[in-house]
Motif scaffolding. Structure first.
Motif, PDB file in Angstrom:
ATOM      1  N   ALA A 127       0.833  -1.206   0.000  1.00 46.26           N
ATOM      2  CA  ALA A 127       0.000   0.000   0.000  1.00 46.26           C
ATOM      3  C   ALA A 127       0.868   1.256   0.000  1.00 46.26           C
ATOM      4  O   ALA A 127       0.601   2.216  -0.743  1.00 46.26           O
ATOM      5  CB  ALA A 127      -0.920  -0.006   1.217  1.00 46.26           C
ATOM      6  N   GLN A 128       1.922   1.251   0.820  1.00 42.95           N
ATOM      7  CA  GLN A 128       2.806   2.417   0.886  1.00 42.95           C
ATOM      8  C   GLN A 128       3.578   2.606  -0.417  1.00 42.95           C
ATOM      9  O   GLN A 128       3.757   3.739  -0.885  1.00 42.95           O
ATOM     10  CB  GLN A 128       3.781   2.250   2.050  1.00 42.95           C
ATOM     11  CG  GLN A 128       3.090   2.255   3.408  1.00 42.95           C
ATOM     12  CD  GLN A 128       4.063   1.991   4.540  1.00 42.95           C
ATOM     13  OE1 GLN A 128       4.824   2.873   4.946  1.00 42.95           O
ATOM     14  NE2 GLN A 128       4.052   0.768   5.051  1.00 42.95           N
TER      15      GLN A 128
ATOM     16  N   PHE B   8      -1.142   8.739  -0.928  1.00 41.20           N
ATOM     17  CA  PHE B   8      -1.043   8.700  -2.387  1.00 41.20           C
ATOM     18  C   PHE B   8      -0.451   9.998  -2.943  1.00 41.20           C
ATOM     19  O   PHE B   8      -0.865  11.102  -2.581  1.00 41.20           O
ATOM     20  CB  PHE B   8      -2.421   8.470  -3.001  1.00 41.20           C
ATOM     21  CG  PHE B   8      -2.389   8.360  -4.502  1.00 41.20           C
ATOM     22  CD1 PHE B   8      -2.070   7.165  -5.113  1.00 41.20           C
ATOM     23  CD2 PHE B   8      -2.649   9.470  -5.299  1.00 41.20           C
ATOM     24  CE1 PHE B   8      -2.023   7.058  -6.501  1.00 41.20           C
ATOM     25  CE2 PHE B   8      -2.605   9.371  -6.680  1.00 41.20           C
ATOM     26  CZ  PHE B   8      -2.286   8.164  -7.280  1.00 41.20           C
TER      27      PHE B   8
ATOM     28  N   PRO C 252      -6.035   8.093  -6.093  1.00 39.28           N
ATOM     29  CA  PRO C 252      -5.935   6.668  -5.739  1.00 39.28           C
ATOM     30  C   PRO C 252      -6.949   5.834  -6.522  1.00 39.28           C
ATOM     31  O   PRO C 252      -8.063   6.277  -6.815  1.00 39.28           O
ATOM     32  CB  PRO C 252      -6.254   6.649  -4.239  1.00 39.28           C
ATOM     33  CG  PRO C 252      -5.997   8.037  -3.764  1.00 39.28           C
ATOM     34  CD  PRO C 252      -6.305   8.941  -4.911  1.00 39.28           C
TER      35      PRO C 252
ATOM     36  N   TYR D 166      -3.603   0.152  -6.820  1.00 35.69           N
ATOM     37  CA  TYR D 166      -3.282  -0.823  -5.774  1.00 35.69           C
ATOM     38  C   TYR D 166      -4.392  -1.867  -5.693  1.00 35.69           C
ATOM     39  O   TYR D 166      -5.579  -1.532  -5.656  1.00 35.69           O
ATOM     40  CB  TYR D 166      -3.145  -0.103  -4.443  1.00 35.69           C
ATOM     41  CG  TYR D 166      -2.864  -1.000  -3.255  1.00 35.69           C
ATOM     42  CD1 TYR D 166      -1.758  -1.835  -3.235  1.00 35.69           C
ATOM     43  CD2 TYR D 166      -3.711  -0.996  -2.137  1.00 35.69           C
ATOM     44  CE1 TYR D 166      -1.490  -2.649  -2.134  1.00 35.69           C
ATOM     45  CE2 TYR D 166      -3.448  -1.797  -1.039  1.00 35.69           C
ATOM     46  CZ  TYR D 166      -2.340  -2.621  -1.045  1.00 35.69           C
ATOM     47  OH  TYR D 166      -2.078  -3.424   0.043  1.00 35.69           O
TER      48      TYR D 166
ATOM     49  N   ALA E  57       2.677   1.570  -3.518  1.00 31.68           N
ATOM     50  CA  ALA E  57       1.756   2.028  -4.559  1.00 31.68           C
ATOM     51  C   ALA E  57       1.448   3.513  -4.392  1.00 31.68           C
ATOM     52  O   ALA E  57       1.371   4.260  -5.377  1.00 31.68           O
ATOM     53  CB  ALA E  57       0.474   1.209  -4.520  1.00 31.68           C
ATOM     54  N   ALA E  58       1.278   3.943  -3.143  1.00 29.90           N
ATOM     55  CA  ALA E  58       1.001   5.355  -2.882  1.00 29.90           C
ATOM     56  C   ALA E  58       2.181   6.225  -3.284  1.00 29.90           C
ATOM     57  O   ALA E  58       2.013   7.285  -3.906  1.00 29.90           O
ATOM     58  CB  ALA E  58       0.666   5.544  -1.411  1.00 29.90           C
TER      59      ALA E  58
ATOM     60  N   TYR F  70      -2.961   3.709   1.875  1.00 28.78           N
ATOM     61  CA  TYR F  70      -2.744   3.992   0.451  1.00 28.78           C
ATOM     62  C   TYR F  70      -3.377   5.328   0.070  1.00 28.78           C
ATOM     63  O   TYR F  70      -2.749   6.166  -0.589  1.00 28.78           O
ATOM     64  CB  TYR F  70      -3.331   2.855  -0.376  1.00 28.78           C
ATOM     65  CG  TYR F  70      -3.410   3.122  -1.867  1.00 28.78           C
ATOM     66  CD1 TYR F  70      -2.259   3.294  -2.634  1.00 28.78           C
ATOM     67  CD2 TYR F  70      -4.655   3.200  -2.509  1.00 28.78           C
ATOM     68  CE1 TYR F  70      -2.334   3.540  -4.009  1.00 28.78           C
ATOM     69  CE2 TYR F  70      -4.735   3.434  -3.878  1.00 28.78           C
ATOM     70  CZ  TYR F  70      -3.572   3.608  -4.619  1.00 28.78           C
ATOM     71  OH  TYR F  70      -3.652   3.863  -5.969  1.00 28.78           O
ATOM     72  N   ARG F  71      -4.609   5.531   0.483  1.00 33.94           N
ATOM     73  CA  ARG F  71      -5.295   6.778   0.107  1.00 33.94           C
ATOM     74  C   ARG F  71      -4.698   7.996   0.800  1.00 33.94           C
ATOM     75  O   ARG F  71      -4.581   9.070   0.194  1.00 33.94           O
ATOM     76  CB  ARG F  71      -6.785   6.641   0.428  1.00 33.94           C
ATOM     77  CG  ARG F  71      -7.504   5.634  -0.481  1.00 33.94           C
ATOM     78  CD  ARG F  71      -8.965   5.516  -0.126  1.00 33.94           C
ATOM     79  NE  ARG F  71      -9.690   4.710  -1.112  1.00 33.94           N
ATOM     80  CZ  ARG F  71     -10.389   3.618  -0.815  1.00 33.94           C
ATOM     81  NH1 ARG F  71     -10.451   3.182   0.442  1.00 33.94           N
ATOM     82  NH2 ARG F  71     -11.012   2.951  -1.765  1.00 33.94           N
TER      83      ARG F  71
END
Length: 331
Positions: free
Chosen positions: A172-173, A204, A213, A182, A175-176, A200-201
């Motif tokens: 998640a981190q 982002f 996101p 993700y 992808a952000a 993630y959100r």
């Protein structure tokens, strides 16, 4: 309506072969396309007697020739197993064959037990530490970064939609940070679902590829005319999960009535935990459960796992699910 996609494992049924499994995957993909599913993904696993999708890029070429519009891709490629340059060439080739249809989901798990490192002649623990750098290198290979010593041909300029996959906070981190879509694997590891999506959100960073996101949630889905029939269909994958967890992986077994009720308490609890984010039942029940997952997660897409011993049953399940979700969608 939230986009719906399909995750397949090219399951080899008891009494069947890898050839049967791959033929079934192509048939399933063609049906998913006809029903309006957005993507058809195959997952990389190794040394599993019941899974024929270890060579994902080869399998995707097979699926691509059986379809014409649906996006096809890896859900995912376990990047520490591979050299980024080779993956760029493979997926660049797929993009040349099927332009504008190729997805590349990237994970950092091995897709097998610890013996796979010896077979690949790699220190996969060390390779996993370079996962972020390898993802960035893949982006550079597709973009044609002039700082690279050698271009990937095919690969250079390929319009690949890259994803980060995960079942923990790490993916998640990443992808952000990279501004990539993700996908969370809640179909087998739902524990950190809500926290990973929140992280993630929150973190982002918009990129040239994505300005906000974009979340996909993996879930298990089985629809049938009755709840009893749906749970019967799901019992094949339930048996496979328990067999894997107890060190006895095999081919996909036929369904067993009342299988979940027959399990000892510890195994039953394991299965309940794994299937926490799932939708099994009549079409109306499946639509209600999937809608609840969407409401819980705010997912832009759902990717549906749920292999069956009889491929015709999954084909029917996908049809019932899509029909029910369309009926439940706001006017």
């Amino acid at each position: 309506m939230t986009l719906l996609s399909v995750l397949d494992f090219a399951s080899i049924p008891e009494g069947g072969s890898a050839s049967d499994a791959l033929a079934n995957s192509a048939r399933l993909a063609a049906h998913a396309e006809a029903e309006g599913y957005h993507r058809f993904w195959l997952a990389e696993h190794h040394a599993m007697p019941g899974i024929a999708s270890s060579a994902v890029s080869v399998c995707l070429a097979h699926v691509g020739h059986a379809t014409s519009r649906i996006r096809i891709g890896a859900g995912g490629i376990m990047l520490p197993n591979h050299n980024p340059f080779v993956i760029a060439e493979q997926f660049g080739t797929l993009d040349a064959l099927f332009p504008g249809r190729i997805d590349l989901g990237l994970g950092r798990a091995p897709g097998a037990d610890s013996r796979i490192g010896r077979m690949l002649r790699k220190d996969l623990h060390a390779a996993a530490e370079y996962f972020p750098q390898d993802v960035v290198e893949l982006q550079a290979l597709f973009a044609g970064d002039e700082g690279l010593p050698l271009p990937a041909i095919p690969g250079l300029g390929a319009k690949i939609e890259m994803w980060v996959l995960g079942s923990s906070l790490f993916g998640a981190q990443l992808a952000a940070k990279l501004g990539l879509p993700y996908a969370f694997a809640a179909h087998f590891a739902p524990t950190h679902l809500d926290e990973a999506l929140r992280l993630y959100r929150q973190r982002f960073e918009p990129s040239d590829l994505l300005d906000r996101p974009h979340v996909m949630v993996g879930t298990t889905a089985y629809a049938a005319e009755t709840s009893e029939e749906a749970y019967l269909l799901a019992s094949s994958m339930d048996q496979s999960f328990i067999a894997l967890r107890t060190g006895r992986p095999g081919k996909l077994p036929p369904p067993v009535p009342g299988y979940r009720d027959s399990l000892p308490p510890q195994a039953a609890a394991q299965l309940r935990g794994t299937r926490e984010v799932s939708a099994i039942g009549t079409p109306v029940e499946v639509a209600e459960k999937l809608s609840a997952i969407i409401a819980r997660t705010g997912a832009d897409e759902l990717v549906l796992a749920g292999n069956t011993f009889d491929t015709d049953a999954r084909i029917r399940s996908l049809s019932l699910t899509m029909e029910a979700m369309r009926a439940a969608a706001p006017a």
